[in-house]
Design a protein around this motif. Structure first.
Motif, PDB file in Angstrom:
ATOM      1  N   SER A   2      60.369  55.010  33.976  1.00 24.36           N
ATOM      2  CA  SER A   2      59.037  54.042  33.394  1.00 24.36           C
ATOM      3  C   SER A   2      58.113  54.706  34.535  1.00 24.36           C
ATOM      4  O   SER A   2      58.569  52.957  36.165  1.00 24.36           O
TER       5      SER A   2
ATOM      6  N   LEU B 203      55.000  53.446  36.060  1.00 20.80           N
ATOM      7  CA  LEU B 203      53.358  52.356  35.605  1.00 20.80           C
ATOM      8  C   LEU B 203      52.733  52.604  36.628  1.00 20.80           C
ATOM      9  O   LEU B 203      52.548  53.383  37.570  1.00 20.80           O
TER      10      LEU B 203
ATOM     11  N   HIS C 136      48.328  47.152  30.809  1.00 23.34           N
ATOM     12  CA  HIS C 136      49.097  47.730  29.850  1.00 23.34           C
ATOM     13  C   HIS C 136      50.066  47.394  30.561  1.00 23.34           C
ATOM     14  O   HIS C 136      51.193  47.996  30.050  1.00 23.34           O
ATOM     15  N   CYS C 137      49.837  47.615  31.499  1.00 21.10           N
ATOM     16  CA  CYS C 137      52.077  47.876  32.429  1.00 21.10           C
ATOM     17  C   CYS C 137      52.593  46.903  32.275  1.00 21.10           C
ATOM     18  O   CYS C 137      53.989  46.686  31.569  1.00 21.10           O
TER      19      CYS C 137
ATOM     20  N   ARG D 114      54.051  46.682  29.225  1.00 22.18           N
ATOM     21  CA  ARG D 114      55.589  47.515  28.960  1.00 22.18           C
ATOM     22  C   ARG D 114      56.500  46.931  29.352  1.00 22.18           C
ATOM     23  O   ARG D 114      57.316  47.217  29.229  1.00 22.18           O
TER      24      ARG D 114
ATOM     25  N   GLU E 198      58.096  44.591  27.074  1.00 22.14           N
ATOM     26  CA  GLU E 198      58.400  45.336  25.760  1.00 22.14           C
ATOM     27  C   GLU E 198      60.082  45.906  27.373  1.00 22.14           C
ATOM     28  O   GLU E 198      60.058  46.065  25.827  1.00 22.14           O
ATOM     29  N   LEU E 199      59.884  46.909  27.375  1.00 25.50           N
ATOM     30  CA  LEU E 199      60.959  47.529  27.895  1.00 25.50           C
ATOM     31  C   LEU E 199      62.044  45.975  27.737  1.00 25.50           C
ATOM     32  O   LEU E 199      63.189  46.101  27.854  1.00 25.50           O
TER      33      LEU E 199
ATOM     34  N   THR F  51      62.103  50.787  36.527  1.00 24.50           N
ATOM     35  CA  THR F  51      60.281  50.815  36.879  1.00 24.50           C
ATOM     36  C   THR F  51      59.724  50.959  37.805  1.00 24.50           C
ATOM     37  O   THR F  51      60.220  50.560  39.025  1.00 24.50           O
TER      38      THR F  51
ATOM     39  N   THR G 185      56.679  58.584  31.423  1.00 19.22           N
ATOM     40  CA  THR G 185      57.938  58.184  31.194  1.00 19.22           C
ATOM     41  C   THR G 185      59.635  59.565  31.171  1.00 19.22           C
ATOM     42  O   THR G 185      59.124  60.586  30.334  1.00 19.22           O
TER      43      THR G 185
ATOM     44  N   SER H  24      51.600  60.237  29.957  1.00 20.18           N
ATOM     45  CA  SER H  24      50.331  59.978  29.672  1.00 20.18           C
ATOM     46  C   SER H  24      49.254  59.952  29.144  1.00 20.18           C
ATOM     47  O   SER H  24      48.163  60.543  30.791  1.00 20.18           O
TER      48      SER H  24
ATOM     49  N   ASP I  62      51.717  54.640  25.673  1.00 22.25           N
ATOM     50  CA  ASP I  62      53.122  54.969  26.098  1.00 22.25           C
ATOM     51  C   ASP I  62      54.663  55.150  25.204  1.00 22.25           C
ATOM     52  O   ASP I  62      53.681  55.173  23.724  1.00 22.25           O
TER      53      ASP I  62
END
Length: 190
Positions: free
Chosen positions: A41, A43, A50-51, A54, A57-58, A74, A152, A167, A173
């Protein structure tokens, strides 16, 4: 500035760039996928709202992604101290890397958003920002190129791209269930 490579497609070899781990040590990206299928991923930068969302979330879905057969890596633009700070706080179980220049991103076909793209996707960016803020994240100081777009990828053990998502705006994402599905397809074909 390095030339921007074309977008990677399924079946292309993944570029083996050298980046830094959280201790400032150089790391070859291929050292990850040699151990098994890898979700990479890219970033934007560590200050990006947003990063940060993310990363969280990951981390939250790490078990699902690992059960599907993926290890997670990442990478963000910035110094290793930024990777250590933000990943340590938001995603302590992910392999987090840093790059202080855009060249590695360009090798993977990632690029900067133009003014026109930022205008075109302005509403989408605002929605993604609101969603990230509602999850408790906030924008920080930029640690790298604020125009760089994320991406990604899923790379197999042989270093071949099995999934590529470029993106089109910050906060764009792929959904976790899409990544899990792609990994499960790889497992079924193995």
């Amino acid at each position: 500035m390095a030339d921007i490579a074309p977008h990677l497609k399924i079946g292309d070899p993944a570029p083996d760039i050298i980046v830094s781990d959280i201790h400032g040590q150089p790391v070859e990206m291929a050292s990850f996928w040699e151990k098994g299928p890898t979700l990479v991923s890219f970033l934007r930068h560590f200050g990006c709202i947003h990063c940060r969302a993310r990363l969280s979330e990951l981390e939250k879905h790490l078990g699902e992604l690992q059960a599907a057969g993926l290890q997670l890596v990442t990478l963000a633009l910035g110094e290793t101290k930024h990777a250590e700070r933000y990943c340590g706080k938001l995603a302590p179980h992910l392999e987090c890397l840093a790059d202080d220049k855009n060249d590695g991103y360009y090798a993977w076909g990632l690029q900067q958003a133009s003014n026109g793209e930022m205008f075109k996707y302005g509403i989408d960016i605002l929605k993604a920002s609101a969603k990230a803020a509602a999850s408790g994240h906030m924008q920080g100081a930029a640690t790298g190129d604020i125009r760089m777009l994320p991406g990604t990828f899923i790379i197999d053990r042989d270093g071949i791209v099995q999934y590529a998502y470029y993106s089109v705006y910050a906060g764009d994402d792929p959904a976790i269930n899409v990544l899990v599905g792609e990994a499960q397809k790889m497992k079924a074909q193995a």
